[in-house]
Scaffold this motif. Structure first.
Motif, short mmCIF file in Angstrom:
data_model
loop_
_atom_site.label_atom_id
_atom_site.label_comp_id
_atom_site.label_asym_id
_atom_site.label_seq_id
_atom_site.Cartn_x
_atom_site.Cartn_y
_atom_site.Cartn_z
N GLN A 1 46.30 -13.82 -27.33
CA GLN A 1 46.37 -14.26 -25.99
C GLN A 1 47.07 -13.01 -25.26
OE1 GLN A 1 45.23 -17.12 -24.58
NE2 GLN A 1 44.59 -17.06 -26.86
N ASP A 2 47.67 -11.72 -25.87
CA ASP A 2 48.25 -10.72 -25.15
C ASP A 2 47.53 -9.43 -25.40
OD1 ASP A 2 49.89 -12.23 -23.64
OD2 ASP A 2 51.15 -12.52 -25.50
N ILE A 3 46.38 -9.38 -26.27
CA ILE A 3 45.79 -8.17 -26.48
C ILE A 3 45.38 -7.41 -25.46
CG2 ILE A 3 43.73 -9.22 -27.27
CD1 ILE A 3 45.27 -6.13 -29.02
N ASN A 4 45.70 -6.18 -25.15
CA ASN A 4 45.19 -5.39 -24.08
C ASN A 4 44.76 -3.92 -24.48
OD1 ASN A 4 47.47 -3.64 -23.58
ND2 ASN A 4 48.72 -5.64 -23.25
N ASP A 5 45.01 -3.34 -25.16
CA ASP A 5 44.70 -2.01 -25.66
C ASP A 5 44.34 -2.03 -27.07
OD1 ASP A 5 44.54 0.74 -25.98
OD2 ASP A 5 46.58 0.97 -25.34
N ILE A 6 42.96 -1.60 -27.16
CA ILE A 6 42.47 -1.41 -28.63
C ILE A 6 41.77 -0.12 -28.65
CG2 ILE A 6 40.63 -2.27 -30.16
CD1 ILE A 6 40.77 -4.95 -28.62
N ASP A 7 41.89 0.67 -29.69
CA ASP A 7 41.48 2.10 -29.87
C ASP A 7 40.74 2.25 -31.20
OD1 ASP A 7 40.94 4.76 -29.79
OD2 ASP A 7 43.00 5.57 -29.24
N PHE A 8 39.67 2.24 -31.18
CA PHE A 8 38.77 2.74 -32.58
C PHE A 8 38.35 4.11 -32.23
CE2 PHE A 8 38.82 -1.94 -33.38
CZ PHE A 8 38.86 -1.85 -34.67
N GLY A 9 38.50 4.87 -31.29
CA GLY A 9 37.91 6.43 -31.05
C GLY A 9 38.15 7.13 -32.43
N TYR A 10 36.95 8.13 -32.32
CA TYR A 10 36.85 9.23 -33.27
C TYR A 10 37.00 8.69 -34.83
CZ TYR A 10 37.55 12.69 -29.94
OH TYR A 10 37.17 13.54 -28.72
N ASN A 11 36.12 7.32 -35.00
CA ASN A 11 35.89 6.98 -36.39
C ASN A 11 34.50 7.20 -36.66
OD1 ASN A 11 38.26 5.98 -37.47
ND2 ASN A 11 38.49 4.91 -35.34
N ARG A 12 33.96 6.36 -37.81
CA ARG A 12 32.69 6.23 -38.11
C ARG A 12 31.86 5.08 -38.13
NH1 ARG A 12 33.52 9.81 -43.68
NH2 ARG A 12 34.13 11.77 -42.79
N ILE A 13 31.94 4.45 -37.12
CA ILE A 13 31.45 3.24 -36.58
C ILE A 13 29.98 3.43 -35.99
CG2 ILE A 13 31.58 1.10 -35.24
CD1 ILE A 13 34.82 1.46 -35.12
N SER A 14 29.05 2.71 -36.72
CA SER A 14 27.83 2.90 -36.11
C SER A 14 27.18 1.68 -35.62
CB SER A 14 26.68 3.47 -37.25
OG SER A 14 26.87 2.39 -38.42
N GLU A 15 27.70 0.64 -35.78
CA GLU A 15 27.12 -0.60 -35.40
C GLU A 15 28.25 -1.63 -34.90
OE1 GLU A 15 24.23 -4.25 -36.77
OE2 GLU A 15 24.59 -2.46 -38.05
N ILE A 16 28.32 -2.43 -34.03
CA ILE A 16 29.25 -3.45 -33.56
C ILE A 16 28.65 -4.62 -33.30
CG2 ILE A 16 31.13 -3.89 -31.98
CD1 ILE A 16 31.12 -1.11 -31.09
N GLN A 17 29.03 -5.54 -34.30
CA GLN A 17 28.42 -6.79 -34.39
C GLN A 17 28.94 -7.88 -33.18
OE1 GLN A 17 26.21 -7.77 -36.58
NE2 GLN A 17 26.29 -6.28 -37.92
N THR A 18 28.01 -9.01 -33.05
CA THR A 18 28.38 -10.07 -31.96
C THR A 18 30.00 -10.72 -32.50
OG1 THR A 18 26.10 -10.56 -31.58
CG2 THR A 18 27.76 -12.39 -31.31
N ASN A 19 30.47 -10.85 -31.51
CA ASN A 19 32.06 -11.26 -31.43
C ASN A 19 33.02 -10.42 -32.27
OD1 ASN A 19 31.37 -13.68 -30.01
ND2 ASN A 19 30.62 -14.90 -32.07
N SER A 20 32.78 -9.08 -32.41
CA SER A 20 33.71 -8.33 -33.08
C SER A 20 34.97 -8.18 -32.19
CB SER A 20 33.15 -7.09 -32.95
OG SER A 20 32.02 -6.87 -33.92
N ILE A 21 35.02 -8.34 -30.75
CA ILE A 21 36.34 -8.15 -30.16
C ILE A 21 36.24 -9.33 -29.18
CG2 ILE A 21 37.56 -6.92 -28.42
CD1 ILE A 21 36.78 -4.43 -29.72
#
Length: 317
Positions: free
Chosen positions: A214-234
């Motif tokens: 209920q309080d999540i506000n800052d998410i950092d996945f920068g500079y990784n090796r992600i190529s695809e983001i699925q439905t409902n990932s965040i």
């Protein structure tokens, strides 16, 4: 007694100097705040011997071990008992050491006191994540710049108080989908520059790693090796997201509703700079633009986006 900028050193209320060498104790004018610096402890034996000394007061503001400039330090582990069992700290900062292993219960005396645990830029490969729940007021955990890799997967954590976890700049992080689901107060999850290949999802159902928080506000996945983001990932069910960073991955495939929950009351932003996005499919992006408040922003620079009729919906809407 010596004094510098209102901070006194030596003698009462600190332990006797010689008893805690090579550590040093300081305190403020009001005799209410005590600080311990053990940066000169080159071995675990020296550290343990210092904490075997009698301490007139056992509730300290901070413990600092900074060996960034030490060339001959060989402090490679923190076993249980290394910093005693009586002296507590509100903030512990250990940086620039050769420490590879942090054993469970090494900070046992700080279960009810520790707020900030800063262990950045060491060699840590083993850390007792499973005991974080024992620290009743722990708010910040910094483990960036250590040596967590694919041979030491990060487990799910449990903590009622943790607000920030920073695992940036580790060799290769393996994160489970329930990584922070047991940390209901979490606000910031920083996983930058760690060769992460996907945003974890549960196999059995489309539940993301932030579902229910209920309080999540800052998410950092920068500079990784992600190529695809699925439905409902965040999914931020409380609409609390203010900063989401996926910059400089290799993202080319995005599924509908891959992210929901931007805050309507903030200058929310999503950084997708430096990826491999070629299309701005209306089915995917219209919902995101709608979620963002008037002052919100999406950075799509340095992507090979096709600027033709495919994005007419964006221009005309």
């Amino acid at each position: 007694i010596e004094s510098r900028d209102g901070i006194h050193t030596k003698k009462y209320p600190c332990p006797i100097d010689e008893d805690i060498l090579p550590c040093t104790c300081t305190y403020n004018d009001a005799l209410t705040d005590y600080y311990l610096d053990c940066s000169e402890a080159k071995t675990v034996d020296e550290l343990t011997n210092a904490f075997n000394a009698p301490f007139p007061f056992t509730q300290f503001v901070s413990l600092t071990i900074d060996q960034t400039t030490c060339d001959d330090c060989s402090l490679t582990s923190l076993p249980a008992g290394a910093i005693g069992s009586e002296v507590s700290f509100r903030t512990i900062t250990i940086t620039g050491t050769q420490i590879e292993t942090i054993e469970e219960e090494v900070f046992v005396a700080s279960h009810d006191a520790l707020v900030n645990l800063h262990l950045q830029s060491n060699k840590i490969r083993e850390f007792p994540f499973e005991s974080l729940g024992d620290y009743n007021v722990l708010a910040t955990l910094h483990l960036q710049g250590n040596q967590f890799d694919a041979t030491t997967p990060i487990p799910a954590i449990t903590s009622e108080s943790l607000k920030t976890i920073n695992l940036n700049s580790n060799p290769e992080l393996i994160i489970p989908p329930d990584f922070v689901l047991g940390a209901p107060a979490i606000q910031r999850v920083l996983l930058r520059n760690s060769k992460i290949q996907q945003v974890p999802l549960f196999d059995e159902s489309p539940i993301g790693m932030f579902t229910g928080l209920q309080d999540i506000n800052d998410i950092d996945f920068g500079y990784n090796r992600i190529s695809e983001i699925q439905t409902n990932s965040i999914i931020a069910e409380g609409s609390t997201l203010t900063t989401v960073d996926f910059s400089h991955n290799n993202i080319s495939i995005l599924h509908p509703v891959f992210i929901t929950g931007f805050s309507p009351d903030e200058d929310s932003s999503m950084n997708m700079q430096g990826n491999a996005i070629t299309k701005l499919d209306q089915q995917i992006w219209e919902d995101i633009f709608t979620q963002l408040p008037g002052e919100g922003s999406i950075d799509l620079s340095e992507n090979p986006i096709l600027c033709g009729c495919e994005i007419a919906w964006l221009v005309l809407s």
